[in-house]
Design a protein around this motif. Structure first.
Motif, PDB file in Angstrom:
ATOM      1  N   GLN A 293       0.810  -1.204   0.000  1.00  0.00           N
ATOM      2  CA  GLN A 293       0.000   0.000   0.000  1.00  0.00           C
ATOM      3  C   GLN A 293       0.854   1.268   0.000  1.00  0.00           C
ATOM      4  N   HIS A 294       2.185   1.112   0.200  1.00  0.00           N
ATOM      5  CA  HIS A 294       3.066   2.275   0.281  1.00  0.00           C
ATOM      6  C   HIS A 294       4.090   2.300  -0.862  1.00  0.00           C
ATOM      7  N   VAL A 295       3.805   1.605  -1.965  1.00  0.00           N
ATOM      8  CA  VAL A 295       4.701   1.638  -3.119  1.00  0.00           C
ATOM      9  C   VAL A 295       3.923   2.138  -4.321  1.00  0.00           C
ATOM     10  N   ASP A 296       4.660   2.658  -5.281  1.00  0.00           N
ATOM     11  CA  ASP A 296       4.027   3.207  -6.485  1.00  0.00           C
ATOM     12  C   ASP A 296       3.606   2.113  -7.460  1.00  0.00           C
ATOM     13  N   ASP A 297       4.338   1.013  -7.478  1.00  0.00           N
ATOM     14  CA  ASP A 297       4.094  -0.056  -8.442  1.00  0.00           C
ATOM     15  C   ASP A 297       3.867  -1.364  -7.675  1.00  0.00           C
ATOM     16  N   VAL A 298       2.607  -1.784  -7.562  1.00  0.00           N
ATOM     17  CA  VAL A 298       2.268  -2.983  -6.790  1.00  0.00           C
ATOM     18  C   VAL A 298       2.894  -4.226  -7.404  1.00  0.00           C
ATOM     19  N   ASN A 299       2.869  -4.318  -8.732  1.00  0.00           N
ATOM     20  CA  ASN A 299       3.438  -5.504  -9.390  1.00  0.00           C
ATOM     21  C   ASN A 299       4.929  -5.628  -9.110  1.00  0.00           C
ATOM     22  N   LYS A 300       5.644  -4.515  -9.146  1.00  0.00           N
ATOM     23  CA  LYS A 300       7.063  -4.540  -8.831  1.00  0.00           C
ATOM     24  C   LYS A 300       7.282  -4.916  -7.363  1.00  0.00           C
ATOM     25  N   GLY A 301       6.411  -4.400  -6.481  1.00  0.00           N
ATOM     26  CA  GLY A 301       6.515  -4.753  -5.069  1.00  0.00           C
ATOM     27  C   GLY A 301       6.293  -6.235  -4.831  1.00  0.00           C
ATOM     28  N   ILE A 302       5.355  -6.826  -5.553  1.00  0.00           N
ATOM     29  CA  ILE A 302       5.097  -8.261  -5.413  1.00  0.00           C
ATOM     30  C   ILE A 302       6.286  -9.070  -5.903  1.00  0.00           C
ATOM     31  N   GLN A 303       6.944  -8.595  -6.976  1.00  0.00           N
ATOM     32  CA  GLN A 303       8.141  -9.283  -7.457  1.00  0.00           C
ATOM     33  C   GLN A 303       9.251  -9.241  -6.415  1.00  0.00           C
ATOM     34  N   VAL A 304       9.355  -8.136  -5.681  1.00  0.00           N
ATOM     35  CA  VAL A 304      10.349  -8.048  -4.613  1.00  0.00           C
ATOM     36  C   VAL A 304      10.022  -9.056  -3.505  1.00  0.00           C
ATOM     37  N   ILE A 305       8.754  -9.177  -3.146  1.00  0.00           N
ATOM     38  CA  ILE A 305       8.342 -10.142  -2.132  1.00  0.00           C
ATOM     39  C   ILE A 305       8.650 -11.561  -2.593  1.00  0.00           C
ATOM     40  N   ARG A 306       8.401 -11.825  -3.860  1.00  0.00           N
ATOM     41  CA  ARG A 306       8.720 -13.145  -4.407  1.00  0.00           C
ATOM     42  C   ARG A 306      10.214 -13.440  -4.283  1.00  0.00           C
ATOM     43  N   PHE A 307      11.027 -12.442  -4.628  1.00  0.00           N
ATOM     44  CA  PHE A 307      12.476 -12.623  -4.561  1.00  0.00           C
ATOM     45  C   PHE A 307      12.919 -12.915  -3.123  1.00  0.00           C
ATOM     46  N   ILE A 308      12.369 -12.188  -2.155  1.00  0.00           N
ATOM     47  CA  ILE A 308      12.726 -12.401  -0.751  1.00  0.00           C
ATOM     48  C   ILE A 308      12.365 -13.813  -0.316  1.00  0.00           C
TER      49      ILE A 308
END
Length: 405
Positions: free
Chosen positions: A128-143
């Motif tokens: 909810q605090h990022v500009d690009d949700v899809n990019k944020g989800i990719q970061v979560i996937r990477f983690i």
């Protein structure tokens, strides 16, 4: 259902792939492959299969959401809902069906990644605090795939790295902004001069010892080496102190933050589990023509406390050189036998490299290595791609990858 792992991905790899870390309380999506008359089910989750005791009526070849829980010291699977009833999962997490929550749940389903309730709520709030949700989800996937610490600091550090801007560009911008700042720090300028190739002492790139000196110096400046010069503050320490100043001009602050994000991201990416080590980082390489980013990633088993196993590894060099352009060199090492695979769009690469092979073979023999096959080919779309828009160093690796440069 009680679960027992009976199958795990590709079995031919020298080093283990990242495996699912299934823990009590997690929710995960999987498919029921088979049922038998003894009340057991074969459940597929990602690239792994589990034998499970049935505690609910299931249909074969159907997908379900399962919750992992512990009973009598053993992990079991409980069916929560069929795959289509995602609203029920969100209700159990106490979340409204927001766009961020739905996107995250669909991503976990697609990638077969586990999250417990606490982690899911955390991840949904980060998105909810990022500009690009899809990019944020990719970061979560990477983690999750890299088994990195699931922390807010780690998430936003990696998210900041994913804008694709080169570290060299950030450093150069910082250098120019600090030059305008009357209260600039001379030690920061000294560090930036070395990083951007502006120091007086030239580098002999044909001399291995000189190259090693420069690389160690760059790591020390970033605070990424355990060996540091006495009474010399790292760039990270100096920039953190500078950022804490209340009267810091906004333009300088905007130039400092991206560089700090890079260093934070590099520190966050280090992880070690059962002698299996991985670490990704970016440092500027001050070549004579221009300074370029050097992408490095180590992944492999530790031979002892100080080094990875040099007899069995794979090393990939990914460089965008001023004259050669994008070039990838893959070096496979098995029992000290080395094979090289060189991909580049530089015309005449084979003719240019062929006369150097014998010299390379002789130098490797001095280190007790044998050079085997050497192949040249043009770049293609089959090159490894980043898991999200980070530099190539921050990618999910497969197989027996030990070092990636």
């Amino acid at each position: 259902m009680q679960i027992f792992s009976i199958y795990s991905g590709e079995q031919k790899q020298t080093f283990p792939q990242q495996q699912l870390l299934i823990r009590n309380g997690q929710v995960i999506h999987g498919k029921v492959l088979q049922l038998d008359v003894n009340g057991k089910a074969l459940v597929e989750i990602g690239n792994q299969r589990f034998l499970a005791d049935i505690q609910a009526p299931l249909d074969t070849l159907e997908t379900y959401w399962f919750q992992v829980y512990e009973r009598d010291g053993k992990l079991e699977l409980k069916v929560l809902a069929e795959a289509s009833r995602e609203s029920k999962i969100l209700n159990q997490f106490g979340l409204e069906p927001t766009a961020e929550a739905r996107h995250l749940l669909q991503a976990l389903k697609k990638w077969h990644l586990p999250l417990d309730k606490t982690q899911f709520v955390q991840a949904e709030s980060w998105l909810q605090h990022v500009d690009d949700v899809n990019k944020g989800i990719q970061v979560i996937r990477f983690i999750l795939e890299q088994h990195l610490p699931f922390t807010e600091k780690g998430f936003f550090s990696l998210y900041a790295l994913s804008d694709g801007q080169a570290l060299t560009e950030r450093l150069h911008h910082l250098y120019l902004e600090l030059a305008k700042y009357s209260d600039g720090d001379s030690e920061i300028f000294h560090h930036l001069q070395k990083l951007l190739g502006k120091e007086q002492r030239p580098v002999n790139w044909a001399n291995g010892q000189d190259v090693q000196r420069v690389l160690l110096q760059l790591l020390q400046i970033f605070g990424l080496s355990k060996e540091s010069e006495n009474n010399v503050h790292t760039l990270y320490e100096k920039l953190a102190s500078l950022l804490a100043k209340k009267d810091l001009p906004p333009a300088v602050k905007e130039a400092v933050v991206p560089v700090l994000d890079y260093i934070k991201g590099a520190r966050f990416l280090y992880s070690e589990r059962d002698s299996f080590v991985q670490w990704g980082m970016v440092i500027p390489l001050p070549l004579p023509e221009q300074t370029v980013d050097l992408f490095i990633q180590w992944t492999g088993k530790r031979k002892n406390k100080k080094m990875l196993d040099p007899d069995f590894c794979r090393i990939v060099f990914q460089l965008n050189m001023p004259r050669l352009g994008e070039t990838e060199v893959t070096m496979n090492i098995q029992k000290r036998m080395i094979s090289l695979h060189i991909r580049t769009d530089f015309p005449g690469a084979h003719e240019l490299g062929e006369p150097l092979i014998q010299s390379l073979k002789n130098r490797l023999a001095e280190k007790n290595y044998t050079l085997g096959t050497v192949r040249f080919e043009r770049n293609s779309s089959t090159s490894q791609q980043a898991a999200f828009n980070l530099p190539p160093t921050f990618t999910k690796q497969h197989g027996n990858m030990d070092v990636r440069i």
